[in-house]
Design a protein around this motif. Structure first.
Motif, mmCIF file in Angstrom:
data_model
loop_
_atom_site.group_PDB
_atom_site.id
_atom_site.type_symbol
_atom_site.label_atom_id
_atom_site.label_comp_id
_atom_site.label_asym_id
_atom_site.label_seq_id
_atom_site.Cartn_x
_atom_site.Cartn_y
_atom_site.Cartn_z
ATOM 1 N N LYS A 196 0.833 -1.214 0.000
ATOM 2 C CA LYS A 196 0.000 0.000 0.000
ATOM 3 C C LYS A 196 0.862 1.255 0.000
ATOM 4 C CE LYS A 196 -2.369 -0.961 3.754
ATOM 5 N NZ LYS A 196 -1.874 -2.313 4.104
ATOM 6 N N GLY A 197 1.864 1.290 0.882
ATOM 7 C CA GLY A 197 2.714 2.477 0.986
ATOM 8 C C GLY A 197 3.514 2.722 -0.273
ATOM 9 N N SER A 198 4.063 1.643 -0.855
ATOM 10 C CA SER A 198 4.845 1.794 -2.081
ATOM 11 C C SER A 198 3.966 2.257 -3.245
ATOM 12 C CB SER A 198 5.517 0.469 -2.439
ATOM 13 O OG SER A 198 6.417 0.071 -1.421
ATOM 14 N N THR A 199 2.775 1.667 -3.369
ATOM 15 C CA THR A 199 1.859 2.068 -4.436
ATOM 16 C C THR A 199 1.474 3.530 -4.285
ATOM 17 O OG1 THR A 199 0.994 -0.191 -4.585
ATOM 18 C CG2 THR A 199 -0.361 1.570 -5.520
ATOM 19 N N ALA A 200 1.184 3.927 -3.049
ATOM 20 C CA ALA A 200 0.837 5.328 -2.786
ATOM 21 C C ALA A 200 1.996 6.251 -3.150
ATOM 22 C CB ALA A 200 0.461 5.510 -1.314
ATOM 23 N N GLU A 201 3.214 5.836 -2.834
ATOM 24 C CA GLU A 201 4.376 6.672 -3.116
ATOM 25 C C GLU A 201 4.655 6.774 -4.608
ATOM 26 O OE1 GLU A 201 8.013 8.931 -2.783
ATOM 27 O OE2 GLU A 201 6.017 8.868 -1.863
ATOM 28 N N PHE A 202 4.486 5.678 -5.352
ATOM 29 C CA PHE A 202 4.652 5.749 -6.804
ATOM 30 C C PHE A 202 3.631 6.714 -7.408
ATOM 31 C CE2 PHE A 202 6.545 1.288 -6.553
ATOM 32 C CZ PHE A 202 7.836 1.714 -6.826
ATOM 33 N N MET A 203 2.413 6.665 -6.921
ATOM 34 C CA MET A 203 1.387 7.590 -7.409
ATOM 35 C C MET A 203 1.719 9.020 -7.009
ATOM 36 S SD MET A 203 -2.409 5.956 -7.098
ATOM 37 C CE MET A 203 -3.024 7.322 -8.096
ATOM 38 N N ARG A 204 2.067 9.201 -5.746
ATOM 39 C CA ARG A 204 2.347 10.542 -5.232
ATOM 40 C C ARG A 204 3.470 11.208 -5.989
ATOM 41 N NH1 ARG A 204 6.344 13.525 -4.110
ATOM 42 N NH2 ARG A 204 7.421 11.617 -3.469
ATOM 43 N N ALA A 205 4.566 10.461 -6.200
ATOM 44 C CA ALA A 205 5.733 11.023 -6.876
ATOM 45 C C ALA A 205 5.401 11.416 -8.312
ATOM 46 C CB ALA A 205 6.890 10.030 -6.838
ATOM 47 N N SER A 206 4.610 10.608 -8.989
ATOM 48 C CA SER A 206 4.234 10.900 -10.377
ATOM 49 C C SER A 206 3.286 12.095 -10.455
ATOM 50 C CB SER A 206 3.578 9.663 -11.012
ATOM 51 O OG SER A 206 4.466 8.563 -11.004
ATOM 52 N N LEU A 207 2.314 12.149 -9.545
ATOM 53 C CA LEU A 207 1.377 13.267 -9.525
ATOM 54 C C LEU A 207 2.092 14.572 -9.176
ATOM 55 C CD1 LEU A 207 -1.573 11.482 -7.703
ATOM 56 C CD2 LEU A 207 -1.647 12.384 -10.031
ATOM 57 N N THR A 208 2.996 14.511 -8.210
ATOM 58 C CA THR A 208 3.764 15.695 -7.844
ATOM 59 C C THR A 208 4.596 16.182 -9.023
ATOM 60 O OG1 THR A 208 3.874 15.020 -5.510
ATOM 61 C CG2 THR A 208 5.516 16.612 -6.259
ATOM 62 N N GLU A 209 5.190 15.241 -9.748
ATOM 63 C CA GLU A 209 5.984 15.600 -10.921
ATOM 64 C C GLU A 209 5.118 16.295 -11.968
ATOM 65 O OE1 GLU A 209 9.578 16.065 -12.609
ATOM 66 O OE2 GLU A 209 9.233 15.058 -10.687
ATOM 67 N N ALA A 210 3.837 15.938 -12.016
ATOM 68 C CA ALA A 210 2.908 16.554 -12.962
ATOM 69 C C ALA A 210 2.343 17.878 -12.455
ATOM 70 C CB ALA A 210 1.772 15.584 -13.261
ATOM 71 N N GLY A 211 2.767 18.303 -11.268
ATOM 72 C CA GLY A 211 2.291 19.558 -10.707
ATOM 73 C C GLY A 211 0.958 19.446 -10.008
ATOM 74 N N ILE A 212 0.540 18.212 -9.691
ATOM 75 C CA ILE A 212 -0.731 17.965 -9.014
ATOM 76 C C ILE A 212 -0.442 17.802 -7.521
ATOM 77 C CG2 ILE A 212 -2.690 16.381 -8.807
ATOM 78 C CD1 ILE A 212 -2.121 15.687 -11.816
ATOM 79 N N VAL A 213 -0.937 18.716 -6.722
ATOM 80 C CA VAL A 213 -0.663 18.706 -5.283
ATOM 81 C C VAL A 213 -1.358 17.497 -4.660
ATOM 82 C CG1 VAL A 213 -0.854 19.987 -3.122
ATOM 83 C CG2 VAL A 213 -0.476 21.208 -5.286
ATOM 84 N N THR A 214 -0.576 16.665 -3.970
ATOM 85 C CA THR A 214 -1.075 15.362 -3.533
ATOM 86 C C THR A 214 -0.903 15.154 -2.034
ATOM 87 O OG1 THR A 214 -0.439 14.482 -5.703
ATOM 88 C CG2 THR A 214 -0.966 12.886 -3.986
ATOM 89 N N GLY A 215 -2.003 14.882 -1.378
ATOM 90 C CA GLY A 215 -1.972 14.528 0.033
ATOM 91 C C GLY A 215 -1.866 13.021 0.186
#
Length: 431
Positions: free
Chosen positions: A53-72
């Motif tokens: 769960k944590g790794s999947t969340a982090e892969f998503m978070r890092a990609s969204l952040t890279e796209a400029g999408i603010v992610t909680g």
């Protein structure tokens, strides 16, 4: 009584730990209603599963952040600082915000204690604090939620996500979620909601059948690893390619910031969710954002190297499936090294069952120890658990580390693994 400092607020939250685990949404729903239902203002992704769960969340978070999408992100447990459980683009909730929300929540929790619902648990309070923070203080574009336990009755299940994810179904928490795998799958599939699709990396046919039926009953769709998206790994290295039903989904020659071949499935699940969000919500996520995000994803205590000579690796493998994946990685990458193990699991777990696959290694030393906390093994439990796996019992974790370092040669490997609560304690030695 008003909480005056962050430390007092945190102590108040942690003091609720003895209330234990109370499956159900009623207390959280009551508290959120009193706060004006802030969860309704959030765009969310909800993740359940035994591991990843944590790794999947982090892969998503890092990609969204890279796209400029603010992610909680809402994750558990923490490794370094309690506040990292509630974060926006990796920045933890401020102490001031935590204090302010805790003071809003405390009288409501005290009032609830006098009702038939009873006092909220520590996890329920943290969940409500996170929801209020994201909705009223931080305003992220998306929030990624990790379930704490199961899914159907987990208090994070109050959120209404854009997509739900189920990483896998393993043996953890069988005493609470059910002794049979299908029973645990039923609990995790409980995050599937009407009209909200679910993506999963689970490959067990029986579990997949249950997930499909649950999705069908909720009039929604499943996206499955091996059917709607899949991966092809390159022999001999950790590069892989991802293929998807979406025309823009295929991505070749990918690398990850997190080690271990098993992370490819977690990354694939994250990419399936990102594909869906791009297609259905027009989020501006491009292939380059995902490529860079996957390489920049970092998660403490996942095959984390904290010293080179001797090589010391920390890994929070706290259940059989996680330990099996860890053992596979170690056998492939470090088969020529002399291995020293330092282990610890929480008091309710059987180390003989959890750490079985690591016991197959020809070990140079093996120690079982403990940590501070309400789920930590007692002195007697350390001795008993150590005996079951033929380990040396060491009641002080730092003594166990120092003794092992003194034994090890510069070319050896010291692997420290087990409960994330334990790893959190260990990590302070090296950071």
């Amino acid at each position: 009584m008003t909480l005056k400092t962050y430390e007092e607020a945190l102590q108040w939250v942690e003091e609720q730990a003895p209330f234990g685990i109370k499956p159900g949404l009623s207390r959280v729903e009551h508290l959120l209603a009193k706060l004006g239902s802030p969860e309704r203002r959030l765009k969310s992704v909800h993740i359940a599963g035994t591991n990843g769960k944590g790794s999947t969340a982090e892969f998503m978070r890092a990609s969204l952040t890279e796209a400029g999408i603010v992610t909680g992100t809402f994750t558990s447990p923490y490794i370094v600082d309690f506040r990292e459980r509630i974060a926006v683009d990796k920045d933890p909730i401020s102490k001031q915000a935590f204090l302010e929300i805790a003071n809003q929540l405390k009288p409501l929790a005290d009032e609830l204690q006098e009702s038939s619902l009873g006092h909220p648990t520590s996890f329920e309070l943290v969940t409500v604090i996170a929801i209020k923070y994201f909705a009223s203080y931080a305003f992220p574009d998306i929030v990624i939620w990790e379930t704490g336990l199961g899914g159907r009755l987990d208090c994070t299940n109050v959120v209404s996500p854009m997509i739900s994810l189920i990483t896998n179904v393993g043996s953890d928490h069988a005493a609470i979620l059910g002794e049979e795998k299908i029973d645990r799958a039923y609990e995790k599939a409980g995050i599937i909601k009407s009209g909200v699709p679910v993506a999963t990396a689970e490959e067990d046919p029986e579990v997949l059948t249950l997930i499909r039926e649950t999705a069908k009953n909720n009039r929604t769709k499943t996206y499955e690893l091996g059917q709607d998206f899949h991966i092809e790994a390159e022999a001999g290295n950790e590069r892989f390619s991802y293929y998807s039903i979406y025309p823009f989904g295929t991505k070749k020659d990918l690398t990850l910031g997190l080690k271990g071949g098993y992370q490819q499935k977690n990354a694939a699940l994250a990419m399936a969710a990102l594909d869906y969000l791009k297609m259905m919500y027009a989020l501006p996520i491009e292939e380059e954002h995902i490529r860079i995000g996957l390489t920049r994803a970092q998660w403490p205590a996942r095959l984390e190297v904290v010293q080179e000579h001797p090589l010391i690796i920390l890994d929070g493998a706290h259940n059989k499936e996680g330990v099996d994946a860890l053992a596979s990685y170690i056998s492939q990458q470090y088969k020529d090294k002399q291995i020293h193990l330092i282990l610890c699991c929480t008091s309710e777990k059987d180390p003989e069952q959890v750490f079985a696959s690591l016991m197959d290694f020809p070990l140079s030393s093996l120690k079982f120890t403990t940590f501070e906390g309400y789920r930590a093994p007692s002195s007697e439990e350390v001795k008993g658990k150590a005996m079951t796996i033929g380990a040396q019992p060491v009641e002080d974790v730092f003594e166990a580390i120092n003794a092992t370092k003194a034994q090890a040669e510069p070319a050896d490997l010291i692997l420290i693994t087990g409960s994330l609560y334990f790893i959190s304690t260990v990590r302070t030695t090296f950071m």
